[in-house]
Scaffold this motif. Structure first.
Motif, PDB file in Angstrom:
ATOM      1  N   ASP A   1       4.404 -25.207  26.310  1.00 45.57           N
ATOM      2  CA  ASP A   1       4.070 -23.797  26.061  1.00 45.57           C
ATOM      3  C   ASP A   1       2.560 -23.620  25.932  1.00 45.57           C
ATOM      4  N   ASP A   2       1.913 -24.536  25.202  1.00 44.96           N
ATOM      5  CA  ASP A   2       0.452 -24.463  25.030  1.00 44.96           C
ATOM      6  C   ASP A   2      -0.270 -24.619  26.369  1.00 44.96           C
ATOM      7  N   VAL A   3       0.204 -25.550  27.209  1.00 45.74           N
ATOM      8  CA  VAL A   3      -0.413 -25.765  28.520  1.00 45.74           C
ATOM      9  C   VAL A   3      -0.224 -24.521  29.383  1.00 45.74           C
ATOM     10  N   SER A   4       0.970 -23.924  29.304  1.00 48.85           N
ATOM     11  CA  SER A   4       1.228 -22.703  30.069  1.00 48.85           C
ATOM     12  C   SER A   4       0.302 -21.575  29.612  1.00 48.85           C
ATOM     13  N   ALA A   5       0.145 -21.441  28.291  1.00 49.20           N
ATOM     14  CA  ALA A   5      -0.755 -20.407  27.756  1.00 49.20           C
ATOM     15  C   ALA A   5      -2.197 -20.682  28.194  1.00 49.20           C
ATOM     16  N   SER A   6      -2.586 -21.953  28.194  1.00 42.44           N
ATOM     17  CA  SER A   6      -3.943 -22.309  28.634  1.00 42.44           C
ATOM     18  C   SER A   6      -4.129 -21.989  30.105  1.00 42.44           C
ATOM     19  N   ALA A   7      -3.109 -22.251  30.909  1.00 44.73           N
ATOM     20  CA  ALA A   7      -3.199 -21.955  32.348  1.00 44.73           C
ATOM     21  C   ALA A   7      -3.324 -20.455  32.560  1.00 44.73           C
ATOM     22  N   THR A   8      -2.562 -19.677  31.784  1.00 47.60           N
ATOM     23  CA  THR A   8      -2.644 -18.218  31.893  1.00 47.60           C
ATOM     24  C   THR A   8      -4.043 -17.747  31.492  1.00 47.60           C
ATOM     25  N   ALA A   9      -4.539 -18.294  30.387  1.00 47.24           N
ATOM     26  CA  ALA A   9      -5.884 -17.913  29.925  1.00 47.24           C
ATOM     27  C   ALA A   9      -6.933 -18.306  30.958  1.00 47.24           C
ATOM     28  N   ALA A  10      -6.807 -19.461  31.565  1.00 44.27           N
ATOM     29  CA  ALA A  10      -7.765 -19.909  32.582  1.00 44.27           C
ATOM     30  C   ALA A  10      -7.707 -18.998  33.792  1.00 44.27           C
ATOM     31  N   SER A  11      -6.507 -18.581  34.168  1.00 47.83           N
ATOM     32  CA  SER A  11      -6.357 -17.664  35.306  1.00 47.83           C
ATOM     33  C   SER A  11      -7.020 -16.329  34.999  1.00 47.83           C
ATOM     34  N   GLU A  12      -6.805 -15.807  33.796  1.00 47.94           N
ATOM     35  CA  GLU A  12      -7.432 -14.549  33.399  1.00 47.94           C
ATOM     36  C   GLU A  12      -8.955 -14.700  33.344  1.00 47.94           C
ATOM     37  N   LEU A  13      -9.404 -15.845  32.839  1.00 46.94           N
ATOM     38  CA  LEU A  13     -10.838 -16.107  32.781  1.00 46.94           C
ATOM     39  C   LEU A  13     -11.433 -16.156  34.193  1.00 46.94           C
ATOM     40  N   ALA A  14     -10.713 -16.730  35.131  1.00 45.82           N
ATOM     41  CA  ALA A  14     -11.185 -16.791  36.518  1.00 45.82           C
ATOM     42  C   ALA A  14     -11.273 -15.389  37.103  1.00 45.82           C
ATOM     43  N   LYS A  15     -10.285 -14.536  36.793  1.00 44.53           N
ATOM     44  CA  LYS A  15     -10.316 -13.152  37.277  1.00 44.53           C
ATOM     45  C   LYS A  15     -11.522 -12.412  36.694  1.00 44.53           C
ATOM     46  N   GLU A  16     -11.757 -12.598  35.409  1.00 43.04           N
ATOM     47  CA  GLU A  16     -12.898 -11.936  34.766  1.00 43.04           C
ATOM     48  C   GLU A  16     -14.221 -12.451  35.345  1.00 43.04           C
TER      49      GLU A  16
END
Length: 117
Positions: free
Chosen positions: A86-101
């Motif tokens: 779950d933590d890795v999934s949340a990190s991947a989501t955060a990284a994806s959002e960070l890449a979009k930003e």
């Protein structure tokens, strides 16, 4: 004389009968001794089997406790791995959002640079 012969023959028959009875008693005593020895051996074997059964039962109980402990440990590990996933999934989501930003910032920077030129 005739009476003596009858008595003598009776004594001989009585002696033979008593010898046969003695042999029969001796044979029966021998068979009883063998039976007694067999019963003692069976008793010792039964006692050994009972002792081994008790030891086996104790080992099985100990093994059951060890298995329960291992099962509990595996359950805890599975929970921790699930949380990590779950933590890795949340990190991947955060990284994806960070890449979009970061991409949006890059677009804004290009626009600013285009205006500055």
């Amino acid at each position: 004389m005739d009476s003596t012969n009858v008595l003598s023959m009776g004594a001989v028959l009585l002696k033979k009968s008593s010898e046969l009875a003695k042999k029969g008693v001796e044979q029966e005593a021998n068979e009883l001794f063998q039976g007694s020895a067999a019963i003692e051996e069976m008793t010792a074997t039964i006692s050994e089997v009972a002792n081994n059964t008790t030891k086996t039962s104790a080992k099985v109980e100990s093994l059951h406790i060890d298995c329960k402990s291992a099962t509990d440990s595996m359950s805890q590990t599975m929970q921790q791995v699930s949380k990590l996933a779950d933590d890795v999934s949340a990190s991947a989501t955060a990284a994806s959002e960070l890449a979009k930003e970061a991409e949006q910032i890059s677009v804004v920077m290009q626009k600013i640079q285009g205006i500055a030129d």
